[in-house]
Design a protein around this motif. Structure first.
Motif, PDB file in Angstrom:
ATOM      1  N   PHE A 289       0.831  -1.201   0.000  1.00  0.00           N
ATOM      2  CA  PHE A 289       0.000   0.000   0.000  1.00  0.00           C
ATOM      3  C   PHE A 289       0.867   1.253   0.000  1.00  0.00           C
ATOM      4  O   PHE A 289       0.642   2.179  -0.789  1.00  0.00           O
ATOM      5  CB  PHE A 289      -0.905  -0.025   1.225  1.00  0.00           C
ATOM      6  N   LEU A 290       1.859   1.291   0.868  1.00  0.00           N
ATOM      7  CA  LEU A 290       2.743   2.451   0.928  1.00  0.00           C
ATOM      8  C   LEU A 290       3.484   2.638  -0.399  1.00  0.00           C
ATOM      9  O   LEU A 290       3.631   3.773  -0.878  1.00  0.00           O
ATOM     10  CB  LEU A 290       3.736   2.295   2.076  1.00  0.00           C
ATOM     11  N   GLN A 291       3.930   1.545  -1.003  1.00  0.00           N
ATOM     12  CA  GLN A 291       4.604   1.650  -2.300  1.00  0.00           C
ATOM     13  C   GLN A 291       3.687   2.253  -3.350  1.00  0.00           C
ATOM     14  O   GLN A 291       4.115   3.059  -4.176  1.00  0.00           O
ATOM     15  CB  GLN A 291       5.092   0.267  -2.743  1.00  0.00           C
ATOM     16  N   ARG A 292       2.406   1.865  -3.300  1.00  0.00           N
ATOM     17  CA  ARG A 292       1.448   2.429  -4.259  1.00  0.00           C
ATOM     18  C   ARG A 292       1.255   3.917  -4.022  1.00  0.00           C
ATOM     19  O   ARG A 292       1.228   4.716  -4.972  1.00  0.00           O
ATOM     20  CB  ARG A 292       0.108   1.688  -4.143  1.00  0.00           C
TER      21      ARG A 292
ATOM     22  N   ALA B  77      -5.102  12.794  -4.690  1.00  0.00           N
ATOM     23  CA  ALA B  77      -5.686  11.451  -4.537  1.00  0.00           C
ATOM     24  C   ALA B  77      -5.965  11.129  -3.078  1.00  0.00           C
ATOM     25  O   ALA B  77      -5.325  11.661  -2.170  1.00  0.00           O
ATOM     26  CB  ALA B  77      -4.756  10.397  -5.135  1.00  0.00           C
ATOM     27  N   VAL B  78      -6.916  10.218  -2.905  1.00  0.00           N
ATOM     28  CA  VAL B  78      -7.227   9.636  -1.594  1.00  0.00           C
ATOM     29  C   VAL B  78      -6.999   8.130  -1.703  1.00  0.00           C
ATOM     30  O   VAL B  78      -7.516   7.486  -2.621  1.00  0.00           O
ATOM     31  CB  VAL B  78      -8.681   9.925  -1.175  1.00  0.00           C
ATOM     32  N   PHE B  79      -6.249   7.581  -0.750  1.00  0.00           N
ATOM     33  CA  PHE B  79      -5.933   6.153  -0.745  1.00  0.00           C
ATOM     34  C   PHE B  79      -6.499   5.501   0.511  1.00  0.00           C
ATOM     35  O   PHE B  79      -6.428   6.072   1.597  1.00  0.00           O
ATOM     36  CB  PHE B  79      -4.415   5.933  -0.756  1.00  0.00           C
ATOM     37  N   VAL B  80      -7.025   4.287   0.344  1.00  0.00           N
ATOM     38  CA  VAL B  80      -7.583   3.547   1.479  1.00  0.00           C
ATOM     39  C   VAL B  80      -7.056   2.111   1.451  1.00  0.00           C
ATOM     40  O   VAL B  80      -7.109   1.447   0.406  1.00  0.00           O
ATOM     41  CB  VAL B  80      -9.130   3.523   1.444  1.00  0.00           C
TER      42      VAL B  80
END
Length: 250
Positions: A33-36, A131-134
């Motif tokens: 997730f962090l890599q993305r 962007a928003v990431f979940v």
């Protein structure tokens, strides 16, 4: 999130890898997730529900120049600040930042703990420039062992709610997408990730017994636990997978 090679994650499907005796896979999901998130090369990042700031430290070490966290628990805010992190006390549903304050806003295993998820996502969309990431929990219930695990997760959450905690069912991608679709101007991308790894039934029972003890026991919940353990002995019990979601501005 674009489809990736087998074994590293695919779009809208699960990858099943047997990892019987290894550590639980959550650290792998968090790393991916962090890599993305970092693949978008953000210069600023807001972590909502940041705890003591583990993701912020990792993002800063990777070169993100302005990393901020918001967290309702004062003790965690103070602990993070003691480590030199920029942590603010506050709620996801009322972010104390102007519009477009950060390149990206992230929710790292936080969405199912929010009292008003949609409001929090609208706030994130307001604050995020790009962007928003979940990242959140997901189960592939086409596997009987995953169905048992999801039902046990729901059982645990009943106890948490009796203890006054906000612990909601796992969030589906369609619910995460709804606020961004309503706002318009966002591209929605998500993937499901599953490393199919068994958990020993004795460990499941121990956790269940410990949780029951927190509320002084309950005959109805104890019977439900025994039923879940019987199902786990028949169908096995496997660790949860992950939902990785991104809403990016077009």
């Amino acid at each position: 999130m674009q489809p990736s090679a087998p074994g590293t994650g695919t779009s809208k499907m699960s990858v099943r890898s047997k990892m019987e005796e290894q550590a639980r896979p959550h650290a792998i999901y968090k790393r991916e997730f962090l890599q993305r998130v970092l693949s978008d090369v953000p210069e600023s990042l807001l972590d909502v529900g940041c705890g003591e700031g583990a993701l912020l430290r990792a993002a800063a070490a990777a070169g993100c120049s302005r990393c901020t966290g918001i967290e309702p628990d004062e003790s965690m805010v103070l602990a993070g600040r003691a480590q030199g992190l920029d942590l603010r006390q506050g709620r996801a549903e009322a972010l104390p930042f102007p519009n477009g304050s950060y390149d990206v806003v992230v929710f790292d295993y936080v969405a199912h703990h929010l009292e008003f998820l949609e409001q929090a996502l609208y706030q994130a969309a307001r604050v995020a420039r790009r962007a928003v990431f979940v990242l959140d929990t997901w189960y592939d219930v086409s596997h009987p062992s995953q169905q048992v695990a999801m039902d046990f997760d729901g059982w645990l959450k009943v106890i948490d709610r009796r203890r006054g905690l906000v612990h909601n069912p796992c969030v589906q991608a369609v619910r995460l997408a709804a606020p961004f679709v309503a706002l318009g101007g966002f591209r929605i991308d998500y993937s499901h990730r599953l490393l199919l790894q068994g958990i020993d039934i004795s460990k499941v029972e121990r956790v269940g017994r410990e949780q029951l003890a927190l509320i002084g026991g309950c005959a109805v919940l104890e019977r439900a636990l025994l039923t879940l353990l019987d199902r786990a002995r028949l169908d096995r019990f496997t660790d949860d997978g992950a939902l990785m979601f991104c809403a990016s501005r077009r």
